[in-house]
Design a protein around this motif. Structure first.
Motif, PDB file in Angstrom:
ATOM      1  N   GLY A 177      -1.628  12.388  73.836  1.00 57.52           N
ATOM      2  CA  GLY A 177      -1.773  11.923  72.522  1.00 57.52           C
ATOM      3  C   GLY A 177      -0.557  11.259  72.024  1.00 57.52           C
ATOM      4  N   ALA A 178       0.551  11.530  72.691  1.00 54.66           N
ATOM      5  CA  ALA A 178       1.903  11.040  72.652  1.00 54.66           C
ATOM      6  C   ALA A 178       1.714   9.314  72.732  1.00 54.66           C
ATOM      7  CB  ALA A 178       2.939  11.425  73.286  1.00 54.66           C
ATOM      8  N   ASN A 179       0.762   8.886  73.893  1.00 60.17           N
ATOM      9  CA  ASN A 179       0.478   7.458  74.431  1.00 60.17           C
ATOM     10  C   ASN A 179      -0.578   7.514  75.162  1.00 60.17           C
ATOM     11  OD1 ASN A 179       0.804   5.100  75.386  1.00 60.17           O
ATOM     12  ND2 ASN A 179       2.843   4.884  74.752  1.00 60.17           N
ATOM     13  N   PRO A 180      -1.578   6.749  75.203  1.00 64.58           N
ATOM     14  CA  PRO A 180      -2.589   6.828  75.906  1.00 64.58           C
ATOM     15  C   PRO A 180      -2.439   6.395  77.503  1.00 64.58           C
ATOM     16  CG  PRO A 180      -3.299   5.770  73.992  1.00 64.58           C
ATOM     17  CD  PRO A 180      -2.003   6.108  73.954  1.00 64.58           C
ATOM     18  N   LEU A 181      -1.063   5.637  77.621  1.00 64.40           N
ATOM     19  CA  LEU A 181      -0.730   5.439  78.934  1.00 64.40           C
ATOM     20  C   LEU A 181      -0.164   6.676  79.720  1.00 64.40           C
ATOM     21  CD1 LEU A 181       1.156   1.974  78.333  1.00 64.40           C
ATOM     22  CD2 LEU A 181      -1.344   2.315  79.048  1.00 64.40           C
ATOM     23  N   TYR A 182      -0.053   7.748  78.833  1.00 66.86           N
ATOM     24  CA  TYR A 182       0.445   8.846  79.809  1.00 66.86           C
ATOM     25  C   TYR A 182      -0.886   9.467  80.184  1.00 66.86           C
ATOM     26  CZ  TYR A 182       4.948   8.137  77.149  1.00 66.86           C
ATOM     27  OH  TYR A 182       6.293   7.911  76.810  1.00 66.86           O
ATOM     28  N   LEU A 183      -2.089   9.005  80.235  1.00 62.20           N
ATOM     29  CA  LEU A 183      -3.201   9.669  80.780  1.00 62.20           C
ATOM     30  C   LEU A 183      -2.904  10.256  82.108  1.00 62.20           C
ATOM     31  CD1 LEU A 183      -6.278  10.441  80.261  1.00 62.20           C
ATOM     32  CD2 LEU A 183      -6.590   8.371  81.449  1.00 62.20           C
ATOM     33  N   PRO A 184      -2.549   9.707  83.074  1.00 60.79           N
ATOM     34  CA  PRO A 184      -2.274  10.146  84.362  1.00 60.79           C
ATOM     35  C   PRO A 184      -1.537  11.380  84.374  1.00 60.79           C
ATOM     36  CG  PRO A 184      -2.159   7.828  84.522  1.00 60.79           C
ATOM     37  CD  PRO A 184      -1.972   8.030  83.024  1.00 60.79           C
ATOM     38  N   GLN A 185      -0.407  11.347  83.712  1.00 55.82           N
ATOM     39  CA  GLN A 185       0.410  12.736  83.406  1.00 55.82           C
ATOM     40  C   GLN A 185      -0.341  13.707  82.854  1.00 55.82           C
ATOM     41  OE1 GLN A 185       4.584  11.683  82.676  1.00 55.82           O
ATOM     42  NE2 GLN A 185       3.725   9.860  82.586  1.00 55.82           N
ATOM     43  N   ALA A 186      -0.983  13.184  81.776  1.00 61.72           N
ATOM     44  CA  ALA A 186      -1.955  14.551  81.184  1.00 61.72           C
ATOM     45  C   ALA A 186      -3.047  15.139  82.054  1.00 61.72           C
ATOM     46  CB  ALA A 186      -2.512  13.917  79.922  1.00 61.72           C
ATOM     47  N   LYS A 187      -3.474  14.352  82.836  1.00 64.83           N
ATOM     48  CA  LYS A 187      -4.681  14.574  83.778  1.00 64.83           C
ATOM     49  C   LYS A 187      -4.403  15.178  85.192  1.00 64.83           C
ATOM     50  CE  LYS A 187      -7.991  13.952  80.809  1.00 64.83           C
ATOM     51  NZ  LYS A 187      -8.955  14.942  80.501  1.00 64.83           N
ATOM     52  N   VAL A 188      -3.310  14.635  85.754  1.00 63.67           N
ATOM     53  CA  VAL A 188      -3.094  14.863  87.084  1.00 63.67           C
ATOM     54  C   VAL A 188      -1.887  15.589  87.394  1.00 63.67           C
ATOM     55  CG1 VAL A 188      -3.137  13.758  89.271  1.00 63.67           C
ATOM     56  CG2 VAL A 188      -4.285  12.674  87.718  1.00 63.67           C
ATOM     57  N   TYR A 189      -1.787  16.671  87.694  1.00 61.21           N
ATOM     58  CA  TYR A 189      -0.645  17.531  88.020  1.00 61.21           C
ATOM     59  C   TYR A 189      -0.942  18.842  88.890  1.00 61.21           C
ATOM     60  CZ  TYR A 189      -2.386  20.085  83.945  1.00 61.21           C
ATOM     61  OH  TYR A 189      -3.135  20.701  83.208  1.00 61.21           O
ATOM     62  N   ASP A 190      -0.013  19.482  89.170  1.00 61.36           N
ATOM     63  CA  ASP A 190      -0.555  20.599  89.884  1.00 61.36           C
ATOM     64  C   ASP A 190      -1.562  21.646  89.341  1.00 61.36           C
ATOM     65  OD1 ASP A 190       1.315  19.869  91.975  1.00 61.36           O
ATOM     66  OD2 ASP A 190       3.069  21.381  91.408  1.00 61.36           O
ATOM     67  N   ARG A 191      -2.423  21.908  90.138  1.00 61.84           N
ATOM     68  CA  ARG A 191      -3.514  22.979  89.793  1.00 61.84           C
ATOM     69  C   ARG A 191      -4.482  22.293  88.398  1.00 61.84           C
ATOM     70  NH1 ARG A 191      -3.626  27.840  92.229  1.00 61.84           N
ATOM     71  NH2 ARG A 191      -1.809  28.417  93.736  1.00 61.84           N
ATOM     72  N   SER A 192      -4.643  20.986  88.418  1.00 62.72           N
ATOM     73  CA  SER A 192      -5.229  20.473  87.109  1.00 62.72           C
ATOM     74  C   SER A 192      -6.770  20.233  87.060  1.00 62.72           C
ATOM     75  CB  SER A 192      -4.542  19.209  86.792  1.00 62.72           C
ATOM     76  OG  SER A 192      -4.875  18.293  88.038  1.00 62.72           O
ATOM     77  N   CYS A 193      -7.195  20.936  88.431  1.00 63.75           N
ATOM     78  CA  CYS A 193      -8.654  20.552  88.593  1.00 63.75           C
ATOM     79  C   CYS A 193      -9.473  21.696  89.355  1.00 63.75           C
ATOM     80  CB  CYS A 193      -8.990  19.237  89.146  1.00 63.75           C
ATOM     81  SG  CYS A 193     -10.611  18.893  89.564  1.00 63.75           S
ATOM     82  N   ALA A 194     -10.316  22.060  89.112  1.00 70.74           N
ATOM     83  CA  ALA A 194     -11.374  22.996  89.858  1.00 70.74           C
ATOM     84  C   ALA A 194     -12.532  22.740  89.764  1.00 70.74           C
ATOM     85  CB  ALA A 194     -11.228  24.423  89.586  1.00 70.74           C
ATOM     86  N   ILE A 195     -13.585  22.975  90.605  1.00 72.81           N
ATOM     87  CA  ILE A 195     -15.199  22.582  90.945  1.00 72.81           C
ATOM     88  C   ILE A 195     -15.553  24.115  91.477  1.00 72.81           C
ATOM     89  CG2 ILE A 195     -14.968  20.097  90.610  1.00 72.81           C
ATOM     90  CD1 ILE A 195     -15.530  20.224  93.957  1.00 72.81           C
ATOM     91  N   GLY A 196     -16.797  24.140  91.172  1.00 71.14           N
ATOM     92  CA  GLY A 196     -17.522  25.197  92.086  1.00 71.14           C
ATOM     93  C   GLY A 196     -18.557  26.014  90.834  1.00 71.14           C
ATOM     94  N   PRO A 197     -18.965  27.291  91.355  1.00 71.63           N
ATOM     95  CA  PRO A 197     -18.612  27.740  92.565  1.00 71.63           C
ATOM     96  C   PRO A 197     -19.402  27.361  93.611  1.00 71.63           C
ATOM     97  CG  PRO A 197     -20.379  29.241  90.964  1.00 71.63           C
ATOM     98  CD  PRO A 197     -19.628  28.098  90.283  1.00 71.63           C
ATOM     99  N   CYS A 198     -20.572  26.533  93.049  1.00 71.18           N
ATOM    100  CA  CYS A 198     -21.332  26.069  94.210  1.00 71.18           C
ATOM    101  C   CYS A 198     -21.824  24.588  93.681  1.00 71.18           C
ATOM    102  CB  CYS A 198     -22.589  26.972  94.167  1.00 71.18           C
ATOM    103  SG  CYS A 198     -23.732  26.703  92.703  1.00 71.18           S
ATOM    104  N   ILE A 199     -22.341  23.920  94.762  1.00 66.88           N
ATOM    105  CA  ILE A 199     -23.071  22.662  94.595  1.00 66.88           C
ATOM    106  C   ILE A 199     -24.644  22.861  94.513  1.00 66.88           C
ATOM    107  CG2 ILE A 199     -21.337  21.068  95.404  1.00 66.88           C
ATOM    108  CD1 ILE A 199     -22.814  20.922  98.062  1.00 66.88           C
TER     109      ILE A 199
END
Length: 294
Positions: A177-199
């Motif tokens: 929200g502070a700046n759209p160019l900060y999207l990578p920092q808003a989205k990609v960091y330690d423990r920022s994504c999970a998928i599962g429990p199955c495909i």
């Protein structure tokens, strides 16, 4: 069918839910079934589907069995596919566009991308950074406003959608929200994504654009937020997103793609350490993760 991955000592085991609620360990039948990516490779080389490969293995008999409930509650469960890359799309739902406009000092960019032919795509994670079902997801220590994003995700193999899963695309709304160019920092960091429990294979899922996606956040044993959306509300469907991602951009087999969220907690809500996030999608399953600060 639905497929799971788990840890067994130093080995990775693949299980298939051919019978509702029961997982049969394919790796206990043949050591060659050592990952879901191995099954997709065998299916591609044989010119068949992954379910055909699993059925041929099951016909040999003798596989160990465990209940879905037991595996999902164990520490041994792993992400259902070791996705070499995870990508994500944003602003694919009208509600997502409106919420991101409300949080941003540059609201016009979200309306422009929502109405454009070209969708918003961004890199989210690698296999090594994925959080397992039941593992702790993170909120950034330098962010004041954080939310989970419940999303349908699809798996690509040789350019085609071969399976679906549940994705949690954690997001710092204050940073973006502070700046759209900060999207990578808003989205990609330690423990920022999970998928599962199955495909789940397309035969199980059916029409991927008619699925209910539910979000529940619990705090101190009480429901702090609950909401849902349906994938029919997506501005762009899964095939459209898969096509755009792969234009002039070769992605490796097993790449998993989150398709955007239609359920966003209200502005006054932010995740806190100790919260429990559950995301449920029709015909696939429920992804559950606690929250810590990173």
């Amino acid at each position: 069918m639905r497929y799971y991955q788990s840890r067994c000592g130093d080995e990775v085991h693949v299980g298939v839910e051919a019978e509702e609620g029961v997982i049969t360990d394919l790796t206990s039948i043949t050591a060659e079934a050592d990952s879901t990516l191995s099954l997709f490779k065998a299916a591609h080389l044989g010119g068949v589907g992954i379910d055909d490969v699993a059925r041929r293995i099951l016909e040999r008999g003798g596989g160990d069995e465990v209940s879905v409930e037991e595996l999902c509650a164990s520490d041994e469960i792993l992400p259902p596919i070791f996705a070499p890359e995870v990508w994500a799309f944003g602003v694919t739902y009208m509600d997502s566009m409106r919420e991101r406009q409300a949080e941003s000092g540059s609201p016009d960019v979200y309306a422009l991308v929502y109405n454009a032919d070209r969708p918003e795509a961004f890199f989210k994670s690698t296999a090594e950074r994925l959080v397992s079902p039941g593992g702790a997801l993170g909120i950034r220590g330098d962010s004041e406003w954080d939310v989970p994003e419940p999303e349908l995700a699809f798996v690509l193999y040789e350019d085609e959608i071969v399976a679906y899963t549940v994705g949690n695309d954690m997001s710092s709304r204050s940073i973006e929200g502070a700046n759209p160019l900060y999207l990578p920092q808003a989205k990609v960091y330690d423990r920022s994504c999970a998928i599962g429990p199955c495909i789940a294979t397309p035969d199980v899922v059916g029409d991927a654009q008619t699925l209910d996606v539910g979000l529940k956040i619990e705090r101190d044993g009480e429901t702090a937020f609950e909401g849902s959306a349906n994938t029919s509300l997506m501005k762009r469907d899964c095939n459209y997103l898969a096509d755009w991602l792969q234009r002039h951009n070769r992605v490796p087999n097993g790449t998993t793609v989150c398709t955007g969220t239609g359920t966003i907690p209200p502005p006054e809500f932010t995740l806190a350490e100790g919260d429990l996030v559950s995301i449920s999608i029709d015909k696939i399953g429920t992804l559950v993760n606690p929250v810590i600060q990173v």
